[in-house]
Design a protein around this motif. Sequence first.
Motif, PDB file in Angstrom:
ATOM      1  N   GLN A  30      -6.362   9.389 -25.588  1.00 34.42           N
ATOM      2  CA  GLN A  30      -7.409   9.259 -24.567  1.00 34.42           C
ATOM      3  C   GLN A  30      -6.934   9.827 -23.232  1.00 34.42           C
ATOM      4  N   GLU A  31      -5.703   9.526 -22.861  1.00 41.80           N
ATOM      5  CA  GLU A  31      -5.155  10.050 -21.607  1.00 41.80           C
ATOM      6  C   GLU A  31      -5.102  11.574 -21.633  1.00 41.80           C
ATOM      7  N   HIS A  32      -4.669  12.137 -22.741  1.00 40.56           N
ATOM      8  CA  HIS A  32      -4.599  13.594 -22.854  1.00 40.56           C
ATOM      9  C   HIS A  32      -5.995  14.215 -22.781  1.00 40.56           C
ATOM     10  N   GLU A  33      -6.964  13.567 -23.402  1.00 39.50           N
ATOM     11  CA  GLU A  33      -8.341  14.070 -23.339  1.00 39.50           C
ATOM     12  C   GLU A  33      -8.879  14.037 -21.910  1.00 39.50           C
ATOM     13  N   GLU A  34      -8.540  13.000 -21.155  1.00 41.65           N
ATOM     14  CA  GLU A  34      -8.957  12.922 -19.751  1.00 41.65           C
ATOM     15  C   GLU A  34      -8.327  14.055 -18.941  1.00 41.65           C
ATOM     16  N   ILE A  35      -7.082  14.369 -19.224  1.00 44.26           N
ATOM     17  CA  ILE A  35      -6.389  15.461 -18.530  1.00 44.26           C
ATOM     18  C   ILE A  35      -7.076  16.790 -18.832  1.00 44.26           C
ATOM     19  N   VAL A  36      -7.332  17.049 -20.103  1.00 42.86           N
ATOM     20  CA  VAL A  36      -7.973  18.306 -20.501  1.00 42.86           C
ATOM     21  C   VAL A  36      -9.388  18.405 -19.936  1.00 42.86           C
ATOM     22  N   THR A  37     -10.125  17.314 -19.968  1.00 41.23           N
ATOM     23  CA  THR A  37     -11.485  17.315 -19.425  1.00 41.23           C
ATOM     24  C   THR A  37     -11.474  17.659 -17.942  1.00 41.23           C
ATOM     25  N   ALA A  38     -10.566  17.062 -17.205  1.00 43.62           N
ATOM     26  CA  ALA A  38     -10.467  17.348 -15.772  1.00 43.62           C
ATOM     27  C   ALA A  38     -10.105  18.813 -15.533  1.00 43.62           C
ATOM     28  N   MET A  39      -9.226  19.338 -16.365  1.00 44.87           N
ATOM     29  CA  MET A  39      -8.859  20.751 -16.230  1.00 44.87           C
ATOM     30  C   MET A  39     -10.063  21.648 -16.511  1.00 44.87           C
ATOM     31  N   ARG A  40     -10.790  21.358 -17.575  1.00 44.12           N
ATOM     32  CA  ARG A  40     -11.965  22.173 -17.928  1.00 44.12           C
ATOM     33  C   ARG A  40     -13.022  22.140 -16.830  1.00 44.12           C
ATOM     34  N   LYS A  41     -13.179  20.984 -16.195  1.00 46.01           N
ATOM     35  CA  LYS A  41     -14.168  20.843 -15.118  1.00 46.01           C
ATOM     36  C   LYS A  41     -13.649  21.380 -13.789  1.00 46.01           C
ATOM     37  N   ARG A  42     -12.355  21.742 -13.779  1.00 43.74           N
ATOM     38  CA  ARG A  42     -11.703  22.194 -12.540  1.00 43.74           C
ATOM     39  C   ARG A  42     -11.819  21.127 -11.446  1.00 43.74           C
ATOM     40  N   ASP A  43     -11.645  19.879 -11.872  1.00 41.33           N
ATOM     41  CA  ASP A  43     -11.742  18.728 -10.969  1.00 41.33           C
ATOM     42  C   ASP A  43     -10.324  18.292 -10.606  1.00 41.33           C
ATOM     43  N   GLY A  44      -9.861  18.806  -9.486  1.00 40.98           N
ATOM     44  CA  GLY A  44      -8.487  18.552  -9.059  1.00 40.98           C
ATOM     45  C   GLY A  44      -8.171  17.083  -8.858  1.00 40.98           C
ATOM     46  N   ARG A  45      -9.092  16.373  -8.233  1.00 42.27           N
ATOM     47  CA  ARG A  45      -8.852  14.941  -7.990  1.00 42.27           C
ATOM     48  C   ARG A  45      -8.741  14.160  -9.297  1.00 42.27           C
ATOM     49  N   LEU A  47      -7.954  15.403 -12.172  1.00 44.58           N
ATOM     50  CA  LEU A  47      -6.746  15.851 -12.866  1.00 44.58           C
ATOM     51  C   LEU A  47      -5.508  15.143 -12.322  1.00 44.58           C
ATOM     52  N   VAL A  48      -5.391  15.076 -11.019  1.00 40.43           N
ATOM     53  CA  VAL A  48      -4.243  14.387 -10.411  1.00 40.43           C
ATOM     54  C   VAL A  48      -4.230  12.917 -10.829  1.00 40.43           C
ATOM     55  N   ALA A  49      -5.382  12.281 -10.802  1.00 40.52           N
ATOM     56  CA  ALA A  49      -5.459  10.865 -11.183  1.00 40.52           C
ATOM     57  C   ALA A  49      -5.086  10.674 -12.651  1.00 40.52           C
ATOM     58  N   ALA A  50      -5.584  11.538 -13.532  1.00 42.44           N
ATOM     59  CA  ALA A  50      -5.290  11.417 -14.959  1.00 42.44           C
ATOM     60  C   ALA A  50      -3.813  11.667 -15.242  1.00 42.44           C
ATOM     61  N   LEU A  51      -3.248  12.679 -14.601  1.00 45.80           N
ATOM     62  CA  LEU A  51      -1.821  12.972 -14.788  1.00 45.80           C
ATOM     63  C   LEU A  51      -0.961  11.829 -14.257  1.00 45.80           C
ATOM     64  N   ARG A  52      -1.307  11.348 -13.068  1.00 44.36           N
ATOM     65  CA  ARG A  52      -0.529  10.257 -12.471  1.00 44.36           C
ATOM     66  C   ARG A  52      -0.579   9.015 -13.368  1.00 44.36           C
ATOM     67  N   ASN A  53      -1.757   8.679 -13.856  1.00 41.97           N
ATOM     68  CA  ASN A  53      -1.921   7.526 -14.733  1.00 41.97           C
ATOM     69  C   ASN A  53      -1.061   7.689 -15.997  1.00 41.97           C
ATOM     70  N   HIS A  54      -1.140   8.845 -16.604  1.00 40.48           N
ATOM     71  CA  HIS A  54      -0.391   9.101 -17.840  1.00 40.48           C
ATOM     72  C   HIS A  54       1.121   9.037 -17.603  1.00 40.48           C
ATOM     73  N   ILE A  55       1.575   9.692 -16.566  1.00 39.98           N
ATOM     74  CA  ILE A  55       3.017   9.742 -16.289  1.00 39.98           C
ATOM     75  C   ILE A  55       3.550   8.370 -15.907  1.00 39.98           C
ATOM     76  N   MET A  56       2.833   7.641 -15.083  1.00 36.64           N
ATOM     77  CA  MET A  56       3.309   6.324 -14.660  1.00 36.64           C
ATOM     78  C   MET A  56       3.322   5.332 -15.824  1.00 36.64           C
ATOM     79  N   ARG A  57       2.304   5.397 -16.696  1.00 37.69           N
ATOM     80  CA  ARG A  57       2.298   4.516 -17.854  1.00 37.69           C
ATOM     81  C   ARG A  57       3.451   4.863 -18.787  1.00 37.69           C
ATOM     82  N   ALA A  58       3.677   6.158 -19.009  1.00 39.05           N
ATOM     83  CA  ALA A  58       4.767   6.590 -19.879  1.00 39.05           C
ATOM     84  C   ALA A  58       6.119   6.182 -19.293  1.00 39.05           C
TER      85      ALA A  58
END
Length: 70
Positions: A30-45, A47-58
Amino acid sequence: MYESLQAHIAMGRLHSVDQTWQSRLDLEQQEHEEIVTAMRKRDGRALVAALRNHIMRAKSVLLESLPDGE
């Protein structure tokens, strides 16, 4: 290419000693899908939130999996 391979090898080593990784597969997908979706939408905010969430949880999971004293 080798740097990417090294990262995959390191993750494999971590997963080999962590018995809980399979229980996190749905969440990680799910986290990876959120990252890819943000990238496809070119939604920087998003994308940053999804990456931060994924990295901090990991990071949290990794720290919890380390034996005491490491």
